[in-house]
Design a protein around this motif. Structure first.
Motif, PDB file in Angstrom:
ATOM      1  N   LEU A 204       0.737  -1.289   0.209  1.00 38.31           N
ATOM      2  CA  LEU A 204       0.139  -0.055   0.014  1.00 38.31           C
ATOM      3  C   LEU A 204       0.942   1.356  -0.068  1.00 38.31           C
ATOM      4  N   GLU A 205       1.978   1.308   0.694  1.00 37.78           N
ATOM      5  CA  GLU A 205       3.010   2.548   0.753  1.00 37.78           C
ATOM      6  C   GLU A 205       3.795   2.462  -0.531  1.00 37.78           C
ATOM      7  N   LYS A 212      -0.973  -0.525  -4.930  1.00 33.92           N
ATOM      8  CA  LYS A 212      -1.615   0.283  -3.852  1.00 33.92           C
ATOM      9  C   LYS A 212      -3.298  -0.116  -4.023  1.00 33.92           C
ATOM     10  N   SER A 250      -3.570  10.371  -5.999  1.00 31.49           N
ATOM     11  CA  SER A 250      -3.610   9.270  -6.144  1.00 31.49           C
ATOM     12  C   SER A 250      -4.768   8.457  -6.432  1.00 31.49           C
TER      13      SER A 250
END
Length: 357
Positions: A204-205, A212, A250
């Motif tokens: 995820l990071e 992600k 994002s």
């Protein structure tokens, strides 16, 4: 032969209490779309061909009629101790492609015994072979009937290993395969205990856009289990979630906000959200987010405030009341009710006991 993202995602319903309508925020994983098959004539295509005919053969494999005999032959290529890695790669690739588009093939391959040998590939030192193994398992898992069988073949820990150690595509597809298994209530706890959550938080990071998304979707499903919420907090999930929520570029704002809501359903998650300066991010979302983002932000703030007077004070001081009043006048019935309930909590903050949970 270019892989493309299928347009026919099936949406997942949230399967735990009061999570809001997240069905538009998360889509289920479909068959592999890693894009690692080069187009003809591209510079990297030589590494996928065997004597120049490899891609040609893959095209044939894609369109070939399934036969149990062919699959058994491919399985024995995988299992043969003397088989060169190149022929194992080709066998794994063909199994993966046979399972890619055809639901009936997925059932028949599982019945023919393909799952065990594919699981064994997940510990293979050849990254390409590991990636094909992961992806074939993902494709086979797209038949719901196969999920229990995959878990019974001992796939969970090997998938976690691939999630930690694999190529970017292997990590994404391992996250997707774990998501598929986590859709079975009784496997969620086992997946959490097998160490899946820290590498999903890492993906995820640090993953690419698809990594992600896959990590967030898998985590959202796993976090239906209370123990997994605590594991996620311990793995440091809150910071990357808040970073994604604060970054409109994002295209992960909704997903991250829904995962955060799952996290703040436990006291450890609420404490982490406050410690990581989550209150300003959530208040900002109530002010400027889309209708869906406003609603999930209010739900998370409500969880944070419900049992803690100190947090209520922080939320009020962050300026939450004016945007909440605006929301209570304009939103859908559900969001309006939550906004009104939160306003009520914030206004009575001085009269309620100062419990710190």
């Amino acid at each position: 032969m270019e892989m493309e993202i299928p347009s026919s995602y099936r949406y997942m319903e949230p399967s735990y209490s009061d999570g809001g309508d997240s069905s538009g925020a998360f889509s289920d994983c479909n068959s592999d779309r890693s894009g690692e098959f080069p187009s003809f004539g591209s510079p990297s295509s030589s590494s996928y061909s065997s004597g120049g005919g490899g891609l040609q053969r893959l095209v044939v494999a894609c369109s070939a009629d399934y036969s149990d005999e062919v699959v058994r032959g491919l399985i024995s290529d995988l299992e043969s101790p003397s088989a060169p890695v190149e022929s194992q790669r080709r066998a794994a690739m063909e199994l993966r492609l046979l399972a890619k588009h055809n639901p009936e093939n997925r059932l028949r391959m599982a019945a023919a015994g393909a799952v065990g040998p594919l699981v064994a590939l997940l510990y293979h030192s050849d990254p390409q072979l590991q990636e094909h193994g992961v992806t074939a398992i993902l494709n086979i898992s797209l038949c719901d009937e196969n999920k229990t069988l995959i878990a019974a073949a001992g796939a969970i820990r090997p998938l976690v290993h691939a999630l930690r150690t694999g190529t970017p595509a292997a990590r994404e597809n391992a996250a997707c395969a774990l998501l598929r298994l986590a859709q079975l209530d009784d496997l969620r706890a086992a997946i959490g205990r097998s160490g899946a959550i820290p590498p999903l938080v890492t993906l995820l990071e640090t993953g690419g856009p698809r990594g992600k998304k896959d990590a967030a979707t898998a985590l959202f499903t796993l976090l239906a289990s209370r123990d997994n919420k605590i594991r996620a907090v311990e793995a440091g999930i809150v910071r990357p979630l808040l970073d994604l929520m604060a970054d409109p570029e994002s295209s992960m704002v909704d997903k991250a906000a829904y995962v955060l809501h799952a996290v703040v359903e436990v006291p450890e998650g609420r404490a982490a959200a406050v410690d990581e300066y989550g209150i300003p991010v959530l208040v900002e979302m109530v002010e400027t987010g889309t209708a869906r983002q406003k609603e999930i932000a209010v739900r998370s703030l409500f969880e944070i405030c419900r049992e803690n007077a100190a947090y209520r004070k922080m939320v009020a001081q962050e300026g939450a009341i004016p945007p909440l009043i605006a929301l209570s006048q304009s939103a859908t019935k559900k969001a309006k009710e939550k906004a009104e309930a939160l306003i009520e909590l914030l206004r009575q903050r001085r009269t309620v006991g100062n419990s710190h949970h």
